[in-house]
Design a protein around this motif. Structure first.
Motif, short mmCIF file in Angstrom:
data_model
loop_
_atom_site.label_atom_id
_atom_site.label_comp_id
_atom_site.label_asym_id
_atom_site.label_seq_id
_atom_site.Cartn_x
_atom_site.Cartn_y
_atom_site.Cartn_z
N ARG A 14 0.76 -1.21 -0.07
CA ARG A 14 -0.09 0.05 0.09
C ARG A 14 0.91 1.30 -0.03
NH1 ARG A 14 -5.19 -1.33 0.37
NH2 ARG A 14 -5.92 0.64 0.57
N VAL A 15 1.81 1.15 0.14
CA VAL A 15 3.04 2.35 -0.04
C VAL A 15 4.30 1.90 -1.05
CG1 VAL A 15 4.56 3.72 1.39
CG2 VAL A 15 2.61 3.00 2.59
N PHE A 16 4.23 2.78 -1.92
CA PHE A 16 5.16 2.28 -2.88
C PHE A 16 5.78 3.77 -3.71
CE2 PHE A 16 1.19 2.29 -5.04
CZ PHE A 16 1.50 3.39 -6.09
N LYS A 17 7.06 3.34 -3.99
CA LYS A 17 7.65 4.43 -4.92
C LYS A 17 7.21 4.50 -6.20
CE LYS A 17 12.10 2.51 -5.76
NZ LYS A 17 12.71 1.67 -4.71
N SER A 18 7.33 5.73 -7.03
CA SER A 18 7.06 5.81 -8.27
C SER A 18 7.81 7.19 -8.84
CB SER A 18 5.69 6.09 -8.42
OG SER A 18 5.33 6.07 -9.87
N THR A 24 8.69 13.89 -10.71
CA THR A 24 9.60 13.87 -9.33
C THR A 24 9.58 12.77 -9.00
OG1 THR A 24 8.46 16.08 -9.16
CG2 THR A 24 9.76 15.21 -7.23
N PRO A 25 10.56 12.24 -8.15
CA PRO A 25 10.55 10.96 -7.43
C PRO A 25 9.35 10.95 -6.21
CG PRO A 25 12.51 11.90 -7.15
CD PRO A 25 12.00 12.78 -8.13
N THR A 26 8.53 9.94 -6.23
CA THR A 26 7.49 10.16 -5.36
C THR A 26 7.24 8.91 -4.61
OG1 THR A 26 6.37 11.59 -6.95
CG2 THR A 26 4.95 10.41 -5.49
N VAL A 27 6.74 9.18 -3.26
CA VAL A 27 6.19 8.05 -2.45
C VAL A 27 4.78 8.28 -2.42
CG1 VAL A 27 6.05 7.03 -0.21
CG2 VAL A 27 8.22 7.60 -1.21
N VAL A 28 3.91 7.11 -2.81
CA VAL A 28 2.47 7.15 -3.18
C VAL A 28 1.98 6.37 -1.89
CG1 VAL A 28 0.57 6.40 -4.26
CG2 VAL A 28 2.57 7.30 -5.57
N SER A 29 1.09 6.87 -1.04
CA SER A 29 0.44 6.27 0.17
C SER A 29 -0.92 5.82 0.01
CB SER A 29 0.84 6.95 1.63
OG SER A 29 0.04 6.75 2.54
N CYS A 30 -1.33 4.85 0.03
CA CYS A 30 -2.70 4.24 0.22
C CYS A 30 -2.97 3.63 1.40
CB CYS A 30 -2.92 3.11 -0.92
SG CYS A 30 -2.53 3.79 -2.45
N ASP A 31 -2.10 3.89 2.29
CA ASP A 31 -2.12 3.54 3.76
C ASP A 31 -2.69 4.67 4.71
OD1 ASP A 31 -0.96 1.50 5.89
OD2 ASP A 31 -0.55 3.47 6.57
N LYS A 64 5.31 17.43 -0.07
CA LYS A 64 6.75 17.10 -0.26
C LYS A 64 7.49 16.70 0.97
CE LYS A 64 9.69 20.66 -1.05
NZ LYS A 64 10.33 21.74 -1.45
N ALA A 65 8.56 15.75 1.22
CA ALA A 65 9.14 15.65 2.49
C ALA A 65 10.16 16.73 2.65
CB ALA A 65 9.69 14.06 2.65
N LEU A 66 10.22 17.24 3.73
CA LEU A 66 11.08 18.22 4.00
C LEU A 66 12.49 17.55 4.71
CD1 LEU A 66 8.75 20.77 5.88
CD2 LEU A 66 9.69 21.05 3.80
N LYS A 67 12.38 16.53 5.16
CA LYS A 67 13.72 15.83 5.41
C LYS A 67 13.56 14.20 5.34
CE LYS A 67 12.85 17.74 9.67
NZ LYS A 67 12.67 18.16 11.26
N ASP A 68 14.45 13.48 5.64
CA ASP A 68 14.49 12.09 5.59
C ASP A 68 13.29 11.57 6.42
OD1 ASP A 68 16.00 11.61 3.57
OD2 ASP A 68 17.66 10.87 4.52
N VAL A 69 12.14 11.10 6.37
CA VAL A 69 11.27 10.59 7.23
C VAL A 69 11.11 9.15 7.27
CG1 VAL A 69 8.90 10.88 7.85
CG2 VAL A 69 9.83 12.79 6.77
N ARG A 70 11.39 8.65 8.61
CA ARG A 70 11.23 7.22 8.86
C ARG A 70 9.85 7.03 9.38
NH1 ARG A 70 15.48 4.15 8.07
NH2 ARG A 70 17.39 5.10 8.00
#
Ligand code: HEM
Length: 426
Positions: free
Chosen positions: A76-80, A85-92, A364-370
């Motif tokens: 449910r979370v994937f990159k594309s 732009t490099p993107t993280v798509v969240s369906c979660d 947009k992510a402002l920093k690396d987010v874990r």
């Protein structure tokens, strides 16, 4: 000599083209190499990535082929690679919640650049950081003042506009006349917003002028961002300038000595000393943009879904009839009457869930987010997809079906939780 110069120019052109292609390929694949811990996924073609497949039209009560395919393949979370732009798509659901709860701390609103050109630099979808916070707080305060000061009048106005639109279908004998409901809903939504925000009636010639420019503005928002005279994008930027000057004209008229107050949102807006004139104009445009397409689509969705469910239509009719039966023929509906429309509210909630008017928002992510097992790299686009949560079968039984009664449980649960909270505090 001429031939040598020609060959050199050709070689230079070929070198530039090659360098550009190399840069394009590198900028596309480098984020993949540099961020091995980003969620699984695929990037597609350089530059366009997977954008076209992501945006492919599909029924609004389905996820669409792209999301179905990617969720099945990667989770449910994937990159594309979307919108260049490099993107993280969240369906979660949890991650979406986390993204929206961490606005300006970890994530920031980030609509594609060309949209900024159309919306203008003071639009709430463009302004960031402290300025956005200031505008949002002011918008809330002004909306509160407007709704408490103008409530009785504005409910009556909305009812009058609704009756006017429905009445227009009965003209010419009515029978056999086909109306495009979506267009009628648009007319209704536009008339309501222009009346509430600028105090203009549907018959006012300025309303027609704003509508014409506004339609060009809307068309450009979903067009290819090429600023060449004649393209929809250029027409939209010009239309925005024309709407701005029309609104500025109305503002000047209101400020002129002898002009009287109309009791609309503009009066409240003009009484604020905390906004520049450009910000005031942008507020008006944001209200038009925010309310027009969304509200009219929602009304159309309600009619569409009720058209397929005689039982729900009957329940809504009965609810309205019982409220109407306690009122005089000419008496307008009050806010208390609207509050009694419990089943109608369930229908609206369900149309919002199945209709997915706003499928996702841009962040947009402002920093690396874990987050749990995921790493969202700094600078990547993040798209929380609301429709994927609305249509998740583990959250909503029979998720693709329109069932307003599912909200009854929520209604009683929410009443239950309010009572429980009250007891906890008492
Ligand atoms: C069915 C109706 C509506 C839906 C589904 C809807 C949906 C949304 C969503 C999802 C956002 C968040 C955008 C983002 O943060 O990226 C938003 C923001 C906004 N909407 Fe609506 N909206 C609706 C009606 C309206 C109406 C009637 C107005 C004004 C008259 C309005 C004005 C705005 C404004 C000004 C924002 C920006 C707020 C901010 O950035 O802080 N919306 N809306």
């Amino acid at each position: 000599m001429m031939a040598v110069a020609g060959e050199l120019a050709l070689a230079a052109l070929a070198a530039i083209l090659l360098a550009w292609l190399l840069a394009l390929v590198l900028s596309h694949f480098l984020p993949l190499l540099l961020n091995p811990k980003a969620p699984r996924g695929s990037f597609g073609w350089p530059l366009v990535g997977e954008t076209l497949r992501f945006l492919a039209p599909h029924s609004s009560n389905t996820l669409g082929g792209f999301l179905e395919d990617h969720c099945a393949r990667y989770g449910r979370v994937f990159k594309s690679h979307l919108f260049c732009t490099p993107t993280v798509v969240s369906c979660d659901q949890d991650l979406n919640h986390f993204i929206l709860q961490n606005e300006e701390r970890l994530f920031q609103c980030s609509y594609p650049r060309p949209i900024h050109g159309i919306l203008g630099k003071s639009s709430m979808l463009v302004v960031l950081g402290e300025d956005h916070k200031r505008l949002r707080n002011l918008a809330l305060a002004l909306a509160l003042v407007t709704s408490t000061k103008l409530k009785p009048g504005y409910l009556g106005d909305i009812e009058k506009i609704a009756l006017h639109v429905v009445g227009s279908w009965r003209q010419d004998g009515g029978g056999g006349r086909v109306v495009a409901f979506c267009e009628e809903a648009r007319k209704f939504a536009f008339s309501v917003i222009v009346k509430q925000v600028l105090g203009l009636s549907p018959e006012d010639p300025v309303t027609a002028r704003i509508l014409e420019d506004f339609l060009a503005f809307m068309k450009g928002l979903i067009s290819f961002p090429l600023y060449i005279p004649g393209t929809p994008y250029a027409k939209a930027v010009q239309a925005r300038e024309r709407i701005s000057s029309t609104v500025k004209g109305i503002i000047e008229e209101r400020r002129s000595p002898g002009s009287c107050k109309k009791g609309d949102f503009l009066d409240v807006l003009l009484s604020s000393n905390e906004l520049s004139d450009d910000e005031k104009v942008s507020f008006v445009l944001d209200s038009l943009l925010g309310g027009y397409e969304t509200t009219s689509l929602l009304i159309s969705m309600v009619v569409y879904f009720l058209g397929q469910s005689a039982e729900d239509l009957d329940l809504v009719k009965r609810e309205h009839d019982s409220i109407r039966s306690n009122k005089g023929k000419e008496e307008s509906l009050t806010s208390e009457d609207y509050k009694k429309m419990e089943y109608t509210q369930h229908v609206i909630n369900e149309a919002l869930r199945c209709g997915n008017i706003v499928k996702f928002v841009h962040r947009k992510a402002l920093k690396d987010v874990r987050y749990k097992e995921y790493l969202i790299p700094s600078g990547w686009k993040v798209l929380p997809v609301f429709s994927a949560v609305h249509l998740n079968p583990s959250l909503h039984g029979n998720a693709q079906h329109f069932q307003p009664c599912r909200w009854e449980v929520c209604y009683f649960l929410s009443i239950g939780s309010v009572l429980l909270t009250c007891h906890l505090y008492w």
